[in-house]
Design a protein around this motif. Structure first.
Motif: not given
Lengths: 57, 523
Positions: B354, B438, B505
């Protein structure tokens, strides 16, 4: 006395101090902005900085 | 190998510029390691640790810049030093040429004279100087957005008290995102304007919720950031409370969303009291905990996705229309089963890499009950805290924007280089089944984050195939069609590389978990 609600009713005008990428982002959004090309005071010398802080206080 | 240091006396450039430059020269031919840094004690320590500091560099002062390189030979080292000189020569020229477009000055005082109508200061200087600049801005009656971190808790308290006494916003320190009057500050996205107002102690959480609201057809009145420590007892939720009151009094705001990690109890009591006094619906999202704030017009939700959905419903949009944006449960399970059927025998683990801290927290929160144990460098439970953030263990979710990774290195939202490197490493692990990512776009972020990830994703998938495995890659893009990078373009680049792109997400995390559980159940 100011208020965040006054700010909500005004066009934003920003002074950007530090990273230039944020001034560029504001420019891309057509927001009036002045960029301060910031440098560490006292040349970043911690001893000199402490002296300056004492003088200012 | 040869190491060279060049010290540029009395030469300054900001840390982001220098880190991006370091990352660029580090990739030049024949270079083992390279860095350009201001010669602060901390940076010299970092250079020493990587074996880059020579005696001539050691004598440099914080006002000097050090260019340090270790390369295969003299020629490669010389090429790096020359590239750095050329970069600064070029930057000097472009600054001189763009004076008309960007008004630049040396001090806050001069800036105020040049822009007499200024009403906000955006401050991103190094932490030890940040409080001083913020204090000056408040004295000049400017609202403050303070991006800098490493500001002490005492300074934060003092600044927030000063701001509150003057009725000024003091967003931060460590505030990543805000949208005021439709203008994105820091890392923010180009969202439609509308009737939903937000206040958040979670930067990328605010980005995800504002983007989802935009994608669902809603719009944003104001989105205020507070900095993550605002909900600590020492600060008492001071900016959160001011933000809630301002949104309550704002006629353009019809629905309020509050996003935060779970606040300390005393702060929660104060927030609850303030929320109850508001005559508008308030959606509360305390990530990582089920905190139910009682009240007739209070809507507690658990995830960022639920916060966005609830907010657009409350703003008047039909619930089914909003929900249709997301992938149905059925399709999600089918997609998961199809992916799981392609794995080789040893593949079983999820690895999430991330760039957004709150997005990583949301994923941990959603995945823990589904996968049992999820290790992370930001795990709240010490049992699942990774002993070494560089090495994954079982199912792992890494917040690569956390201090360990950003000390002397650019944040992954600005430069995905180190995340790309980690992705390559994770893909080599024969036990890795799913990579979860992400991708954050918007103002301030990298110009093409998907484009930066795609070559590594393709290589990783090809290498896995050559070794008789299948690597599943799941991602979501936090952004909007109006962002400079373009949401569709970024999603398309990922899809072309074989990535499954999910609408949020939360759904990306749920799909990743479903692939893992589906794989486990067929063995």
């Amino acid at each position: 006395m100011s208020s965040p609600n006054d700010l909500f009713n005004q066009p934003l005008a920003v002074i950007n101090i530090g990273l230039k990428i944020f001034a560029e982002a504001l420019q891309a959004q057509a927001v009036p902005c002045v960029h301060v090309d910031w440098r560490p005071p006292a040349g970043g010398n911690p001893d000199l900085l402490a002296v300056l802080a004492r003088l200012n206080s | 190998m040869i190491t060279r240091n060049v010290v540029k006396k009395n030469y300054y450039s900001d840390s982001v510029t220098l880190m991006l430059l370091s990352s660029k020269i580090g990739k030049m031919a024949g270079v083992k390691e390279a860095a350009v840094m201001m010669a602060t004690d901390h940076n010299k320590e970092l250079l020493t640790r990587s074996g880059l500091l020579l005696p001539e560099g050691r004598t440099a002062t914080p006002n000097d810049m050090i260019i340090a390189v270790t390369a295969e030979d003299e020629k490669s080292a010389e090429a790096v030093l020359q590239a750095v000189e050329e970069y600064f020569a070029e930057e000097g020229k472009s600054q001189a040429g763009s004076d008309e477009e960007m008004v630049t000055t040396k001090t806050q005082a001069t800036a105020l004279r040049l822009l007499p109508g200024a009403n906000l200061a955006l401050i991103s200087v190094p932490g030890r100087y940040a409080a001083h600049e913020a204090r000056k801005a408040l004295d000049n009656n400017l609202h403050v957005f303070l991006f800098s971190d490493n500001v002490t808790l005492e300074e934060e308290k003092e600044l927030k008290e000063k701001a509150a006494a003057k009725g000024l916003l003091m967003m931060g320190p460590d505030c990543g995102t805000a949208i005021i009057n439709g203008v994105g500050l820091g890392f923010a996205n180009a969202v439609k304007r509308g009737s939903i107002g937000l206040v958040a102690a979670a930067g990328t959480g605010l980005q995800e919720v504002t983007c989802l609201i935009d994608k669902l057809g809603g719009g944003i009145s104001q989105a205020l950031g507070t900095g993550g420590r605002d909900v600590k007892a020492a600060i008492g939720g001071s900016m959160m409370l001011m933000g809630l009151r301002a949104l309550a009094a704002d006629p353009a705001t019809r629905v309020i969303v509050l996003i935060s990690k779970p606040p300390e109890e005393a702060v929660l009591d104060r927030l609850t009291e303030a929320i109850k006094a508001i005559d508008k619906p308030v959606v509360t999202c305390f990530l990582g905990a089920r905190v139910d704030v009682a009240g007739e017009k209070v809507y507690p939700v658990r995830t960022l996705q639920e916060a966005a959905l609830k907010a657009v419903e409350l703003s008047g949009m039909a619930a089914d229309r909003a929900a249709s944006y997301f992938m149905s449960d059925n399709l999600l399970q089918q997609t998961a089963a199809a992916e799981a059927a392609r794995f080789g025998g040893q593949q079983k683990y999820l690895r999430g890499l991330y760039s957004g801290g709150t997005l990583c927290s949301e994923a941990i929160f959603l995945l823990e009950p589904l996968l049992g144990s999820v290790y992370s460098n930001v795990a709240l439970d010490p049992e699942y805290l990774l002993p070494d953030p560089e090495t994954s263990k079982g199912h792992t979710l890494i917040d690569m924007g956390e201090d360990y990774f950003t000390d002397g290195r650019p944040h992954p939202m600005i430069d995905p280089g180190y995340r790309v490197e980690r992705l390559r490493r994770e893909a080599l692990d024969p036990e890795t089944a799913v990579i979860l990512l992400d991708v954050l776009i918007g103002y301030g972020s990298h110009a093409d984050p998907a484009g930066a990830l795609v070559p590594a994703i393709r290589e990783a998938k090809e290498a896995a195939a050559a070794a008789g495995r299948y690597l599943s890659v799941v991602a979501s893009v936090c952004g909007t069609p109006a962002d400079p990078q373009g949401l569709e373009q970024q999603e398309e680049k990922l899809r072309e590389a074989g990535v499954i792109v999910m609408p949020s997400n939360a759904q990306a995390s749920l799909l990743a978990a479903a692939i893992i559980t589906s794989c486990a159940s067929t063995r």
